[in-house]
Design a protein around this motif. Structure first.
Motif, PDB file in Angstrom:
ATOM      1  N   PHE A 210       3.932  -7.535  25.047  1.00  0.00           N
ATOM      2  CA  PHE A 210       5.088  -8.437  25.022  1.00  0.00           C
ATOM      3  C   PHE A 210       5.006  -9.832  24.404  1.00  0.00           C
ATOM      4  O   PHE A 210       5.853 -10.188  23.562  1.00  0.00           O
ATOM      5  N   PHE A 211       3.912 -10.271  24.818  1.00  0.00           N
ATOM      6  CA  PHE A 211       3.622 -11.680  24.064  1.00  0.00           C
ATOM      7  C   PHE A 211       3.307 -11.647  22.669  1.00  0.00           C
ATOM      8  O   PHE A 211       3.811 -12.323  21.998  1.00  0.00           O
ATOM      9  N   LEU A 212       2.838 -10.348  22.364  1.00  0.00           N
ATOM     10  CA  LEU A 212       2.381 -10.368  20.934  1.00  0.00           C
ATOM     11  C   LEU A 212       3.580 -10.261  19.981  1.00  0.00           C
ATOM     12  O   LEU A 212       3.805 -10.739  18.975  1.00  0.00           O
TER      13      LEU A 212
ATOM     14  N   VAL B  20       7.077 -10.658  20.922  1.00  0.00           N
ATOM     15  CA  VAL B  20       8.050 -11.624  21.361  1.00  0.00           C
ATOM     16  C   VAL B  20       7.364 -12.912  20.894  1.00  0.00           C
ATOM     17  O   VAL B  20       8.370 -14.103  20.405  1.00  0.00           O
ATOM     18  N   ARG B  21       6.338 -13.240  21.154  1.00  0.00           N
ATOM     19  CA  ARG B  21       5.924 -14.638  20.898  1.00  0.00           C
ATOM     20  C   ARG B  21       4.829 -14.810  19.698  1.00  0.00           C
ATOM     21  O   ARG B  21       5.437 -15.684  18.695  1.00  0.00           O
ATOM     22  N   PHE B  22       3.766 -14.320  19.673  1.00  0.00           N
ATOM     23  CA  PHE B  22       2.949 -14.768  18.632  1.00  0.00           C
ATOM     24  C   PHE B  22       3.157 -14.180  17.420  1.00  0.00           C
ATOM     25  O   PHE B  22       3.075 -15.257  16.262  1.00  0.00           O
ATOM     26  N   ILE B  23       3.565 -12.966  17.135  1.00  0.00           N
ATOM     27  CA  ILE B  23       3.873 -12.534  15.896  1.00  0.00           C
ATOM     28  C   ILE B  23       5.115 -13.712  15.100  1.00  0.00           C
ATOM     29  O   ILE B  23       4.952 -14.091  14.042  1.00  0.00           O
ATOM     30  N   PRO B  24       6.266 -13.733  15.933  1.00  0.00           N
ATOM     31  CA  PRO B  24       7.214 -14.830  15.301  1.00  0.00           C
ATOM     32  C   PRO B  24       6.565 -16.002  15.027  1.00  0.00           C
ATOM     33  O   PRO B  24       6.958 -16.517  13.933  1.00  0.00           O
ATOM     34  N   THR B  25       5.712 -16.491  15.819  1.00  0.00           N
ATOM     35  CA  THR B  25       5.311 -17.847  15.639  1.00  0.00           C
ATOM     36  C   THR B  25       4.372 -17.994  14.371  1.00  0.00           C
ATOM     37  O   THR B  25       4.528 -18.794  13.517  1.00  0.00           O
ATOM     38  N   LEU B  26       3.642 -16.765  14.032  1.00  0.00           N
ATOM     39  CA  LEU B  26       2.698 -16.833  12.719  1.00  0.00           C
ATOM     40  C   LEU B  26       3.728 -16.506  11.433  1.00  0.00           C
ATOM     41  O   LEU B  26       3.485 -17.092  10.561  1.00  0.00           O
ATOM     42  N   MET B  27       4.683 -15.833  11.768  1.00  0.00           N
ATOM     43  CA  MET B  27       5.694 -15.430  10.793  1.00  0.00           C
ATOM     44  C   MET B  27       6.697 -16.903  10.424  1.00  0.00           C
ATOM     45  O   MET B  27       6.814 -17.095   9.311  1.00  0.00           O
ATOM     46  N   SER B  28       6.777 -17.694  11.221  1.00  0.00           N
ATOM     47  CA  SER B  28       7.457 -18.942  11.121  1.00  0.00           C
ATOM     48  C   SER B  28       6.598 -19.884  10.299  1.00  0.00           C
ATOM     49  O   SER B  28       7.151 -20.584   9.424  1.00  0.00           O
ATOM     50  N   LEU B  29       5.118 -19.855  10.637  1.00  0.00           N
ATOM     51  CA  LEU B  29       4.190 -20.539   9.961  1.00  0.00           C
ATOM     52  C   LEU B  29       4.305 -20.231   8.429  1.00  0.00           C
ATOM     53  O   LEU B  29       4.259 -21.195   7.528  1.00  0.00           O
ATOM     54  N   ARG B  30       4.469 -18.908   8.343  1.00  0.00           N
ATOM     55  CA  ARG B  30       4.359 -18.394   6.848  1.00  0.00           C
ATOM     56  C   ARG B  30       5.665 -18.665   6.288  1.00  0.00           C
ATOM     57  O   ARG B  30       5.793 -19.384   4.966  1.00  0.00           O
ATOM     58  N   LEU B  31       6.708 -18.634   6.986  1.00  0.00           N
ATOM     59  CA  LEU B  31       8.205 -18.886   6.517  1.00  0.00           C
ATOM     60  C   LEU B  31       8.338 -20.338   6.024  1.00  0.00           C
ATOM     61  O   LEU B  31       8.959 -20.846   5.019  1.00  0.00           O
ATOM     62  N   SER B  32       7.594 -21.218   6.743  1.00  0.00           N
ATOM     63  CA  SER B  32       7.847 -22.552   6.211  1.00  0.00           C
ATOM     64  C   SER B  32       7.269 -23.043   4.992  1.00  0.00           C
ATOM     65  O   SER B  32       7.381 -24.104   4.616  1.00  0.00           O
ATOM     66  N   LEU B  33       6.550 -22.000   4.422  1.00  0.00           N
ATOM     67  CA  LEU B  33       6.003 -22.226   2.964  1.00  0.00           C
ATOM     68  C   LEU B  33       6.968 -21.868   1.768  1.00  0.00           C
ATOM     69  O   LEU B  33       6.590 -21.891   0.745  1.00  0.00           O
ATOM     70  N   PHE B  34       7.967 -21.011   2.370  1.00  0.00           N
ATOM     71  CA  PHE B  34       8.920 -20.649   1.433  1.00  0.00           C
ATOM     72  C   PHE B  34      10.300 -21.398   1.564  1.00  0.00           C
ATOM     73  O   PHE B  34      10.512 -22.046   2.232  1.00  0.00           O
TER      74      PHE B  34
END
Lengths: 415, 314
Positions: free
Chosen positions: B41-43, B45-59
């Motif tokens: 659940f944490f992976l 709902v929490r961690f994957i979206p967090t990492l994705m948003s980190l990546r998204l911030s570079l676009f």
């Protein structure tokens, strides 16, 4: 045996395949009378086109744009979609909407049959969506309250408007008990300043192609001064008089406000709620020049990129049906929004209607703002007006601020 | 925790060694199986979206555009010159600086007083806790009426005292403190319950000993209550700070047509992220703000845990 079975299956399948109805998904936001009317219209359309099924889905207004924006790029969501015209540039830009096939909707014919403001949804010479109905602004006034205050005829000019409102208003800032005018910059008022007052003072809000802000001018400053004077100089009312999302309208319905400026979409809410005599008059003109102007807006129906092949053909049929004069008439009767067709809006009976008349009469000179970011452009104006009425800034500096903010948004879009 | 594991060890020791081994393995397997569910659940709902948003911030990722070009740190550079972001950041800091100390002090004060109340104890606790369980949207709505310049009871009260009526939420100068007051009022019940539990955990013998030694009430509070309450205070300050840094719902609902207004005076970073992402569809830029907010929260939390947590020898 096997051959026979295959043959039987093929035979069985052929008729079903031919009669298999195309199912279209139609999205609009959740507003009871619109949803009910659309359900009836869909039943009528399906009876006329037995091979097409329409599934209507609705979402709460606040989440609607988000829902559309997140579904269509994923290839989900509707085939035919209802949108605010102000969102069109963004949706066209992103490739969500297909241009309406010129064969079915010839541009010249649309120009001729629809009221002028619909041309705002012509982008790059092509129409991407069409409305069933349109809205304009007018003054709603509380007949009882005005009469009690000694105002016997509703205002025709802005000068009369101010005089009438001054007689009605009770109390003083910040403690009003009754407002003369339900001032509300984030209601419809910022449209009034930009599309109505700027033009009435002889200016133009934008350059012809819509890419440059043009109201940072003498006319723009006069418009801003005139509007903010209603609050600062004449003290006719105050924003957020009632708490809530529709402050000015709720306060009007409660009988606490002499006049408000609102759209034709507010008619049914006011009709249901107001327990006093009320009327509608056209937006005032300036005594000196009699220039009429109005802000027009509308919701359009467009075909998304999801509709291909049979679905596209069916969507075109459905869209033709939705924009037909028959549907427009039904829409007026059951939803109360005014027809988008020039012919219907010239209907004498409709023009003389005491409630709808003032809105219909405004159609020839109603201008729609070409929004590229509706929320952002609204904020630019609301903040600018607030610097005057909350912080005592000069109208001239407020116009400059609005112009700078809005130009930045336009630049971001047209870069 | 320590006692339970000892107990279990004691019980298993009575069994034969081989059986104990297999039972242990079985228990471990069961534990991991159960842990897997929340971990997944944490992976997801929490961690994957967090990492994705980190990546998204570079676009330059606008969901209303077909091209989503990579722009590196451009979004972060824009952030430095974005006045509205600066204002949101200042406001968020102000909310935290006003809200956290006030709610901790009031919560502790009320908990101390409630500790002395004998009659109608449950009623008092319920009264203080009620705002915490009231839906925020409903509370914000009522709050708008209460602080209405025209009809609000607060202003009526001020006029009775011959004080001038105040604009509260409609003024850029007063909207933020008024909003902070709403949040404090809502969180107070939770703070009180927290401190009541913390106070109840302090052994009475310390106070009795202090009394015998002739310590005054104030001395007992400073030397016994505060130090022993430290874990509770740290918890309250840290979670409170995080909550204020993420403030959103109250602000949105207090001024629905001009969210974060008037003139951006109540705007928070969380609300700004929401407006960028879901009002203007600038996902990349919104992600950059999210990353910055995340780093701020992480840094402040680490600093607080470092400097607030103290060991006291009882």
């Amino acid at each position: 045996m096997r051959k026979f079975l295959t043959l039987a299956l093929t035979l069985a399948a052929v008729p079903t395949a031919a009669a298999a109805p195309v199912t279209l998904t139609y999205w609009q936001y959740d507003f009871a009378s619109k949803v009910d009317t659309m359900n009836k219209l869909i039943a009528k359309f399906e009876a006329q086109n037995p091979d097409i099924k329409i599934r209507q889905e609705t979402f709460p207004y606040d989440a609607y744009n988000q829902k559309v924006a997140s579904s269509v790029p994923a290839g989900q969501g509707p085939d035919v979609v209802n949108l605010f015209y102000g969102w069109l540039p963004q949706y066209v830009d992103s490739g969500y909407l297909q241009p309406l096939p010129a064969r079915d909707f010839p541009v010249a014919q649309v120009d001729k049959t629809f009221v002028p403001m619909v041309q705002t949804s012509k982008i790059g010479g092509q129409y991407y969506a069409l409305p069933t109905s349109v809205r304009t602004l007018a003054v709603f006034y509380n007949k009882d309250l005005l009469r009690q205050s000694g105002v016997l005829t509703p205002p025709r000019t802005w000068e009369d408007f101010i005089a009438a409102a001054q007689k009605v208003v009770k109390g003083a800032p910040p403690r009003f008990t009754t407002l003369g005018f339900g001032i509300q910059p984030d209601g419809q008022d910022y449209h009034v300043v930009r599309e109505v007052l700027v033009r009435q003072f002889g200016g133009s809000p934008f350059s012809k192609d819509g890419r440059q802000v043009a109201y940072d001018s003498d006319a723009g400053q006069k418009a801003m001064s005139f509007y903010t004077d209603l609050f600062t100089k004449y003290k006719l009312g105050t924003p957020n008089f009632f708490p809530g999302n529709n402050s000015y309208r709720d306060a009007f319905i409660a009988g606490k406000v002499g006049m408000i400026i609102d759209g034709s979409f507010a008619v049914s809410t006011i009709q249901k709620g107001a327990k006093f005599n009320w009327g509608v008059v056209p937006l005032p003109v300036l005594k000196g020049n009699n220039v009429r102007s109005n802000f027009g807006s509308y919701w359009v129906n467009g075909i998304t990129k999801n509709a291909r092949g049979d679905k596209l053909a069916a969507s075109v049929k459905f869209l033709k049906f939705l924009t037909s004069e028959d549907t427009q008439r039904t829409w007026l009767q059951s939803v109360g929004e005014i027809p988008a067709s020039r012919k219907l809006s010239n209907d004498q009976q409709l023009r003389r209607d005491p409630v709808y008349g003032p809105f219909v009469q405004a159609l020839p000179f109603a201008h729609s703002t070409l929004f590229v970011d509706e929320a952002g452009q609204r904020k630019a104006w609301v903040d600018a007006i607030n610097t005057v009425i909350l912080q005592g800034a000069t109208p001239a500096s407020a116009v400059k601020r609005a112009a700078a903010d809005e130009q930045k948004i336009l630049n971001g879009y047209y870069k | 925790m320590a006692t339970t594991s000892k107990l279990r060890g004691g019980r298993t020791a009575a069994r034969s060694p081989s059986r104990t081994g297999s039972l242990r393995r079985h228990q471990i397997r069961t534990a991991y199986t159960f842990l897997l569910v929340p971990l997944l659940f944490f992976l997801v709902v929490r961690f994957i979206p967090t990492l994705m948003s980190l990546r998204l911030s570079l676009f330059d990722w606008n969901i209303l555009r077909e091209q989503q070009p990579f722009v590196g740190l451009e979004n972060y550079r824009t952030l430095l010159e974005d006045g509205r972001f600066g204002q949101a950041l200042r406001n968020t800091a102000l909310y935290t600086l006003i809200g956290v100390p006030v709610q901790v002090a009031l919560g502790l004060g009320i908990a101390l007083l409630l500790g002395r109340v004998r009659a109608l104890r449950g009623l008092y606790r319920a009264l203080y806790f009620a705002p915490y369980v009231t839906p925020i949207v409903a509370a914000a709505w009522v709050w708008q009426w209460v602080f209405s310049p025209q009809f609000g009871p607060v202003n009526t009260f001020l006029t009775w005292l011959h004080l001038p009526a105040q604009p509260f939420l409609t003024s850029p100068g007063q909207a933020l403190p008024t909003t902070a007051a709403l949040v404090v009022w809502q969180n107070l019940g939770f703070q009180v319950v927290l401190f009541l539990a913390g106070l109840a955990a302090i052994p009475r013998v310390y106070y009795e000993a202090a009394e015998i030694d002739g310590a005054s009430g104030g001395q007992a509070f400073r030397k016994i209550t505060l130090p022993l309450l430290n874990p509770t205070i740290v918890f309250s300050v840290v979670t409170g700070t995080i909550a204020y840094l993420q403030l959103f719902t109250q602000v949105v609902n207090l001024n629905f047509t001009d969210q974060g207004g008037p003139l951006g005076s109540t705007m928070t970073v969380a609300l700004y992220i929401y407006q960028l992402a879901f009002g203007r569809y600038q996902m990349g830029y919104a992600s950059a703000v999210t990353v910055v907010l995340f780093l701020i929260i992480l840094l402040i939390t680490l600093l607080q845990l470092r400097f607030l947590t103290r060991r006291y020898d009882a």
